[in-house]
Design an enzyme around this catalytic site. Structure first.
Site, mmCIF file in Angstrom:
data_model
loop_
_atom_site.group_PDB
_atom_site.id
_atom_site.type_symbol
_atom_site.label_atom_id
_atom_site.label_comp_id
_atom_site.label_asym_id
_atom_site.label_seq_id
_atom_site.Cartn_x
_atom_site.Cartn_y
_atom_site.Cartn_z
ATOM 1 N N LYS A 4 6.496 2.525 11.913
ATOM 2 C CA LYS A 4 5.222 1.848 11.660
ATOM 3 C C LYS A 4 4.074 2.699 12.185
ATOM 4 O O LYS A 4 3.027 2.813 11.550
ATOM 5 C CB LYS A 4 5.204 0.461 12.312
ATOM 6 C CG LYS A 4 3.876 -0.275 12.080
ATOM 7 C CD LYS A 4 3.942 -1.734 12.463
ATOM 8 C CE LYS A 4 4.596 -2.563 11.398
ATOM 9 N NZ LYS A 4 4.534 -4.000 11.643
ATOM 10 N N ASP A 209 10.331 -6.680 7.705
ATOM 11 C CA ASP A 209 9.747 -5.360 7.472
ATOM 12 C C ASP A 209 10.398 -4.304 8.355
ATOM 13 O O ASP A 209 11.065 -4.591 9.333
ATOM 14 C CB ASP A 209 8.240 -5.396 7.755
ATOM 15 C CG ASP A 209 7.924 -5.779 9.188
ATOM 16 O OD1 ASP A 209 8.556 -6.722 9.706
ATOM 17 O OD2 ASP A 209 7.041 -5.149 9.811
ATOM 18 N N GLU A 210 10.215 -3.053 7.948
ATOM 19 C CA GLU A 210 10.607 -1.876 8.731
ATOM 20 C C GLU A 210 12.052 -1.931 9.234
ATOM 21 O O GLU A 210 12.322 -1.861 10.427
ATOM 22 C CB GLU A 210 9.632 -1.678 9.892
ATOM 23 C CG GLU A 210 8.219 -1.420 9.412
ATOM 24 C CD GLU A 210 7.273 -1.008 10.500
ATOM 25 O OE1 GLU A 210 6.357 -0.234 10.212
ATOM 26 O OE2 GLU A 210 7.423 -1.474 11.638
ATOM 27 N N VAL A 211 12.957 -2.069 8.299
ATOM 28 C CA VAL A 211 14.391 -2.061 8.618
ATOM 29 C C VAL A 211 14.911 -0.676 8.233
ATOM 30 O O VAL A 211 15.237 -0.423 7.081
ATOM 31 C CB VAL A 211 15.132 -3.166 7.843
ATOM 32 C CG1 VAL A 211 16.568 -3.273 8.342
ATOM 33 C CG2 VAL A 211 14.414 -4.499 8.002
#
Length: 548
Positions: A4, A209-211
């Site tokens: 991120k 998110d952001e996996v």
């Protein structure tokens, strides 16, 4: 650096030219307007720890909510860092509603009082069930729809860091859970159930998110499925349960869906509504139009997500209100354009405000001093434009005295608002003094260690320096030490009005302790250098052997 962080940094670089253009436009507008034609006057803050009061009851706002704007506008209350006191939340709820918010997206993380098998999810200083009810009542009183946010796969650090749930990790990192482990869905579903039992809502956001570590564990690899297939199956399973059990709409962050093939997206059609986020001013660079066209063909509703804080660096002190307003305006324009040309149904806007970049990160911008940015972005999101009249409305909502000018083009962080009377204005004043001292100390350190020739590592190692030069540094040191002492007192007096003791201590350790260590080091070194009255002949002892 997390992914991120990298994405946000990429957005900063890619949008730099656009920021310059938007700020230039704002500057031209401000100079052409009778409201903003004078240079901004940065008010010298009053030396008081108490909030100021300039209330102007009954003053009407100049602009109305745009007719083409999405009917739902949520502001994101991220409680995983710097969770405010209940009274503070109540005040900001009312202010956000006046600025155009229709709902609040509550990311509880470990501040919710989970119970039973999930009791260890809660921080030791989590809100009580009574306080949760107070927050819900505050939202209702302000006319805001409440939406829970419960992460369902990524950003589950607050659970996966604990021995109780270590078996759910996808890899060694506690950042993401395994989508193939049945315990992951059970954990998420039980957490959602507890949130809904405490405060029923009509919409749930399940994050996702952001996996970035999909299909790395043996359990996932044994399924012989594509990583995004595993992701979609897990999200669909959680969303299906939430919808069937609670009859709610389900939102997810969209970043994992941007690279998914159409057939996978159709597996989520009717189950979730993507929340498309990008925090740079040129959002089309990060989310190309073809992605939104793809979404419009699959999902009946899509949400757009700019930010009002927590998106310009994990160590940021104050939001860049000019940048966030430009980001919000860009999303508004993209949404309107895609609606006309691609039949994109924008259900709403979510203005995010991260308090940490993840569970392990330090605090970034706190909520109370970020209120001016929240107000400006909400006004932009609800009006559909940024004009002098919009800034006049912000001036009114923030209870600013007549001599304060809000001008993001010249004052991107809106430091001028520190003499207004909104909840958090005295914290802005405190932070302004902190930033000035921090920058002065950095300048002193740079002058001493990089530009000067009397307090370098060589001088210190050999106890060899000019007393007069050292005394010059000591003059500034004394004033800085005195200012830092005052800031410590202010932190206790001001920050405790808005946050619990743990947040105050964390912020103080994060920001004031490094200054104290730097000044202590220079004080000790200077005292040692000044203790010498005579010095040896050259060459000095202890020189590197290569010089012999």
């Amino acid at each position: 650096m997390t992914a991120k962080c990298r994405r946000r940094r990429l957005g900063l670089v890619m949008g730099a030219l656009t920021v310059a253009g938007v700020v230039a436009v704002l500057w031209l507008v401000s100079n052409a307007s009778p409201i903003l034609k004078n240079p901004i006057f940065l008010v010298t803050p009053r030396q008081s720890h108490l909030p100021r009061v300039y209330h102007t009851p009954g003053v009407e706002l100049h602009t109305e909510v745009g007719t083409e704007m999405p009917s739902d506008r949520l502001w994101h209350l991220d409680l995983k860092g710097g969770a405010p006191r209940i009274k503070v939340i109540e005040g900001i709820m009312m202010l956000a509603a006046r600025a155009g918010a229709t709902g609040v997206l509550l990311e509880w993380e470990d501040m919710f009082p989970f119970s039973g098998a999930l009791a260890n999810l809660s921080a030791r200083n989590a809100y009580t069930h009574e306080e949760v009810k107070h927050i819900a009542t505050a939202a209702k009183t302000a006319g805001l729809t409440m939406v829970h946010l419960m992460q369902s796969l990524g950003h589950l650090e607050y659970a996966l860091k604990l021995p109780q749930w270590v078996m759910l990790r996808e890899g060694e990192s506690p950042a993401e859970a395994c989508p193939s482990h049945p315990g992951t869905a059970r954990l998420v579903i039980e957490a959602v159930n507890q949130l809904m039992e405490a405060v029923p809502t009509s919409i749930i956001h399940i994050g996702a998110d952001e996996v970035f570590t999909l299909a790395q564990c043996k359990r996932c690899q044994a399924r012989e499925q594509a990583p995004l297939r595993l992701y979609v199956d897990h999200v669909a399973h959680v969303a299906q349960h939430v919808k069937s059990r609670w009859g709610v709409r389900v939102l997810v962050w969209d970043d994992m869906l941007r690279h998914a093939p159409s057939y996978l997206l159709h597996s989520l059609a009717g189950l979730v509504e993507p929340t498309v986020w990008a925090y740079g001013p040129d959002v089309s660079r990060m989310v190309p139009p073809y992605i939104l066209r793809t979404y419009s063909a699959v999902f009946p509703r899509v949400w757009l997500a700019p930010a009002f804080k927590g998106a310009t660096g994990p160590l940021a002190i104050m939001p860049d209100a000019a940048r966030h307003a430009a980001n919000t305006l860009a999303w508004v324009q993209v949404g309107q354009r895609m609606k006309h040309y691609a039949n994109l149904n924008v259900a709403g806007i979510v203005i995010t405000g991260w308090s940490r970049y993840d569970h392990f990160a330090v605090l970034c911008e706190l909520l109370p001093p970020s209120t001016p940015s929240l107000v400006v972005t909400l006004l932009t999101a609800s009006r559909g434009f940024m004009t002098p009249a919009t800034l006049h409305d912000a001036h009114t909502l923030l209870d600013c005295p007549p001599h304060v000018m809000l001008d993001p083009a010249r004052d991107p962080h809106l430091w001028a608002a520190r003499d207004c009377a909104f909840p958090g204005a005295n914290m802005v004043s405190f932070l302004h003094r902190y930033v000035r001292l921090r920058d002065d100390v950095k300048t002193l350190q740079r002058e001493a260690e990089e530009r000067g020739g009397w307090l370098t590592a060589y001088n210190i190692r050999h106890n060899f320096s000019s007393p007069n030069r050292v005394r010059e540094y000591m003059t500034n040191l004394r004033s800085f030490i005195s200012a830092l002492k005052d800031l410590h007192g202010e932190a206790e007096a001001v920050l405790t009005q808005y946050h619990n003791t743990a947040t105050v201590e964390e912020w103080t350790e994060q920001h004031l302790l490094p200054l104290n260590l730097t000044l202590s080091k220079f004080t000790s070194v200077s005292a040692t250098l000044l203790s010498h009255k005579t010095w040896p002949r050259r060459p000095l002892e202890g020189r590197p052997s290569s010089a012999t």
